[in-house]
Design a protein around this motif. Structure first.
Motif, PDB file in Angstrom:
ATOM      1  N   ARG A  51       1.967   2.372 -92.868  1.00 57.98           N
ATOM      2  CA  ARG A  51       1.704   1.193 -93.690  1.00 57.98           C
ATOM      3  C   ARG A  51       2.997   0.446 -94.031  1.00 57.98           C
ATOM      4  NH1 ARG A  51      -2.607   3.924 -97.957  1.00 57.98           N
ATOM      5  NH2 ARG A  51      -4.437   3.824 -96.579  1.00 57.98           N
ATOM      6  N   GLN A  52       4.058   1.195 -94.213  1.00 63.05           N
ATOM      7  CA  GLN A  52       5.331   0.590 -94.594  1.00 63.05           C
ATOM      8  C   GLN A  52       5.979  -0.163 -93.442  1.00 63.05           C
ATOM      9  OE1 GLN A  52       8.130   3.399 -96.229  1.00 63.05           O
ATOM     10  NE2 GLN A  52       9.748   1.874 -96.474  1.00 63.05           N
ATOM     11  N   TYR A  53       5.868   0.388 -92.229  1.00 61.03           N
ATOM     12  CA  TYR A  53       6.624  -0.161 -91.108  1.00 61.03           C
ATOM     13  C   TYR A  53       5.772  -0.862 -90.051  1.00 61.03           C
ATOM     14  CZ  TYR A  53      10.610   2.329 -92.995  1.00 61.03           C
ATOM     15  OH  TYR A  53      11.613   2.771 -93.825  1.00 61.03           O
ATOM     16  N   ARG A  54       4.484  -0.958 -90.272  1.00 58.88           N
ATOM     17  CA  ARG A  54       3.628  -1.716 -89.359  1.00 58.88           C
ATOM     18  C   ARG A  54       3.129  -2.956 -90.099  1.00 58.88           C
ATOM     19  NH1 ARG A  54      -2.156  -0.048 -86.679  1.00 58.88           N
ATOM     20  NH2 ARG A  54      -2.190  -1.613 -85.053  1.00 58.88           N
ATOM     21  N   VAL A  55       3.846  -4.044 -89.924  1.00 60.77           N
ATOM     22  CA  VAL A  55       3.563  -5.265 -90.677  1.00 60.77           C
ATOM     23  C   VAL A  55       2.370  -5.997 -90.062  1.00 60.77           C
ATOM     24  CG1 VAL A  55       4.510  -7.449 -91.510  1.00 60.77           C
ATOM     25  CG2 VAL A  55       6.001  -5.454 -91.260  1.00 60.77           C
ATOM     26  N   LYS A  56       1.408  -6.357 -90.904  1.00 55.42           N
ATOM     27  CA  LYS A  56       0.243  -7.110 -90.441  1.00 55.42           C
ATOM     28  C   LYS A  56       0.308  -8.579 -90.834  1.00 55.42           C
ATOM     29  CE  LYS A  56      -2.989  -3.205 -90.354  1.00 55.42           C
ATOM     30  NZ  LYS A  56      -4.316  -2.696 -90.807  1.00 55.42           N
ATOM     31  N   ASP A  57       1.041  -8.876 -91.893  1.00 53.03           N
ATOM     32  CA  ASP A  57       1.114 -10.238 -92.423  1.00 53.03           C
ATOM     33  C   ASP A  57       2.564 -10.718 -92.400  1.00 53.03           C
ATOM     34  OD1 ASP A  57       1.124 -12.590 -93.920  1.00 53.03           O
ATOM     35  OD2 ASP A  57      -0.403 -11.876 -95.316  1.00 53.03           O
ATOM     36  N   PHE A  58       2.850 -11.678 -91.533  1.00 56.36           N
ATOM     37  CA  PHE A  58       4.201 -12.224 -91.406  1.00 56.36           C
ATOM     38  C   PHE A  58       4.322 -13.592 -92.069  1.00 56.36           C
ATOM     39  CE2 PHE A  58       4.434  -9.008 -88.077  1.00 56.36           C
ATOM     40  CZ  PHE A  58       5.742  -8.549 -88.210  1.00 56.36           C
ATOM     41  N   GLY A  59       3.495 -13.834 -93.074  1.00 50.66           N
ATOM     42  CA  GLY A  59       3.561 -15.097 -93.781  1.00 50.66           C
ATOM     43  C   GLY A  59       4.933 -15.367 -94.374  1.00 50.66           C
ATOM     44  N   PHE A  60       5.617 -14.307 -94.831  1.00 53.65           N
ATOM     45  CA  PHE A  60       6.939 -14.468 -95.435  1.00 53.65           C
ATOM     46  C   PHE A  60       7.958 -14.997 -94.433  1.00 53.65           C
ATOM     47  CE2 PHE A  60       6.836 -10.265 -93.623  1.00 53.65           C
ATOM     48  CZ  PHE A  60       8.124  -9.995 -93.186  1.00 53.65           C
TER      49      PHE A  60
ATOM     50  N   GLN B 206      -1.097 -13.816 -89.398  1.00 53.98           N
ATOM     51  CA  GLN B 206      -1.561 -12.526 -88.898  1.00 53.98           C
ATOM     52  C   GLN B 206      -1.666 -12.427 -87.378  1.00 53.98           C
ATOM     53  OE1 GLN B 206      -5.274 -11.542 -90.848  1.00 53.98           O
ATOM     54  NE2 GLN B 206      -4.493 -12.135 -92.859  1.00 53.98           N
ATOM     55  N   ALA B 207      -1.834 -13.563 -86.701  1.00 56.14           N
ATOM     56  CA  ALA B 207      -2.138 -13.496 -85.269  1.00 56.14           C
ATOM     57  C   ALA B 207      -1.869 -14.822 -84.568  1.00 56.14           C
ATOM     58  CB  ALA B 207      -3.598 -13.107 -85.064  1.00 56.14           C
ATOM     59  N   LEU B 208      -1.822 -14.743 -83.244  1.00 54.05           N
ATOM     60  CA  LEU B 208      -1.864 -15.937 -82.406  1.00 54.05           C
ATOM     61  C   LEU B 208      -3.301 -16.099 -81.935  1.00 54.05           C
ATOM     62  CD1 LEU B 208      -0.849 -18.251 -80.597  1.00 54.05           C
ATOM     63  CD2 LEU B 208      -0.266 -16.517 -78.868  1.00 54.05           C
ATOM     64  N   ILE B 209      -3.889 -17.242 -82.243  1.00 53.67           N
ATOM     65  CA  ILE B 209      -5.232 -17.569 -81.767  1.00 53.67           C
ATOM     66  C   ILE B 209      -5.073 -18.587 -80.646  1.00 53.67           C
ATOM     67  CG2 ILE B 209      -7.471 -18.554 -82.369  1.00 53.67           C
ATOM     68  CD1 ILE B 209      -6.925 -17.661 -85.272  1.00 53.67           C
ATOM     69  N   HIS B 210      -5.521 -18.228 -79.452  1.00 51.99           N
ATOM     70  CA  HIS B 210      -5.382 -19.099 -78.285  1.00 51.99           C
ATOM     71  C   HIS B 210      -6.759 -19.528 -77.798  1.00 51.99           C
ATOM     72  CE1 HIS B 210      -4.311 -19.529 -73.748  1.00 51.99           C
ATOM     73  NE2 HIS B 210      -4.330 -20.708 -74.362  1.00 51.99           N
ATOM     74  N   LEU B 211      -7.012 -20.820 -77.872  1.00 51.59           N
ATOM     75  CA  LEU B 211      -8.216 -21.384 -77.279  1.00 51.59           C
ATOM     76  C   LEU B 211      -7.853 -21.878 -75.888  1.00 51.59           C
ATOM     77  CD1 LEU B 211      -9.960 -23.325 -80.182  1.00 51.59           C
ATOM     78  CD2 LEU B 211     -10.872 -21.400 -78.908  1.00 51.59           C
ATOM     79  N   ASP B 212      -8.325 -21.194 -74.886  1.00 49.94           N
ATOM     80  CA  ASP B 212      -7.950 -21.429 -73.496  1.00 49.94           C
ATOM     81  C   ASP B 212      -8.993 -22.305 -72.821  1.00 49.94           C
ATOM     82  OD1 ASP B 212      -7.001 -21.328 -70.953  1.00 49.94           O
ATOM     83  OD2 ASP B 212      -7.126 -19.164 -70.719  1.00 49.94           O
ATOM     84  N   GLY B 213      -8.613 -23.538 -72.500  1.00 54.68           N
ATOM     85  CA  GLY B 213      -9.530 -24.453 -71.831  1.00 54.68           C
ATOM     86  C   GLY B 213      -9.394 -24.377 -70.332  1.00 54.68           C
ATOM     87  N   THR B 214     -10.503 -24.499 -69.617  1.00 59.00           N
ATOM     88  CA  THR B 214     -10.462 -24.412 -68.160  1.00 59.00           C
ATOM     89  C   THR B 214      -9.927 -25.694 -67.525  1.00 59.00           C
ATOM     90  OG1 THR B 214     -12.779 -25.117 -68.102  1.00 59.00           O
ATOM     91  CG2 THR B 214     -12.336 -22.755 -68.068  1.00 59.00           C
TER      92      THR B 214
END
Length: 204
Positions: free
Chosen positions: A187-196, A57-65
């Motif tokens: 809903r048809q053309y805005r994909v939220k889950d790219f697991g496939f 569903q997303a990119l989760i970025h943990l940004d360290g200093t």
């Protein structure tokens, strides 16, 4: 000073490693994955300061200093709200020890250095990001065409249709039809889950 310059030239300053699936629960990013909503990690890169967690569903970025600080900033970029584009993979040169993955998510540009021993895994991620970029681009075009089509249809109906009877009821019916059509198209053309996509290209 010379040591720092040498490490930068050889790509050793903050080179990431690809984390195996059996170790996902040992990294910090896993704590921020929405497992309750069927979110799943498909690829994870960890360096001295950062974690790049690619879920369905997303990119989760943990940004360290810095490498010595435990302070982190958490960023979450959902693919449905932040389109992936400009995906590039720079392979390692003769003296380099890292490959470089570049892409944009929304307006933000990422450049991730990964140890070249992970090149085969990174190629899989590259393919997945390319495919997501293509799907999102084509879907955005289709959504634009759909909205233009609705506007054209609305204008045409307004010119040729003479409303009779209860104008409020007819306006409400037309408005509801247009609203439902737009919601269903979105809903048809805005994909939220790219697991496939990840399941097809990621081989871990």
């Amino acid at each position: 000073m010379f040591g720092k310059v040498a490490s930068d030239l050889l790509g050793l300053s903050d080179v990431g490693a690809v984390i195996k699936p059996e170790n996902y629960d040992k990294v910090d990013a896993d704590d921020y994955v929405m497992h309750e909503d069927n979110e799943k990690i498909f690829f994870l890169i960890k360096s001295k300061t950062d974690e790049y967690c690619f879920t369905n569903q997303a990119l989760i970025h943990l940004d360290g200093t810095s490498a010595t600080s435990k302070k982190r900033t958490l960023h979450r970029y959902s693919y449905s709200n932040h389109s992936i584009s400009s995906v590039l993979l720079e392979t390692a040169g003769t003296v380099d020890l890292d490959v470089e993955l570049n892409f944009k998510i929304g307006a933000l540009a990422f450049k991730i250095d990964i140890h070249k021993k992970h090149i085969e895994e990174v190629k899989d991620l590259y393919k997945a990001l390319i495919k997501i970029s293509e799907i999102t681009y084509e879907n955005n075009l289709t959504l634009q065409f759909a909205k233009q089509s609705l506007e054209l249809a609305s204008t045409t109906v307004g010119k040729i249709n003479k409303l009779e009877g209860n104008l409020v009821e007819q306006f409400g019916a037309l408005n509801q039809t247009a609203f439902s059509w737009l919601v269903n198209t979105q809903r048809q053309y805005r994909v939220k889950d790219f697991g496939f996509v990840f399941e097809k290209y990621i081989n871990q």
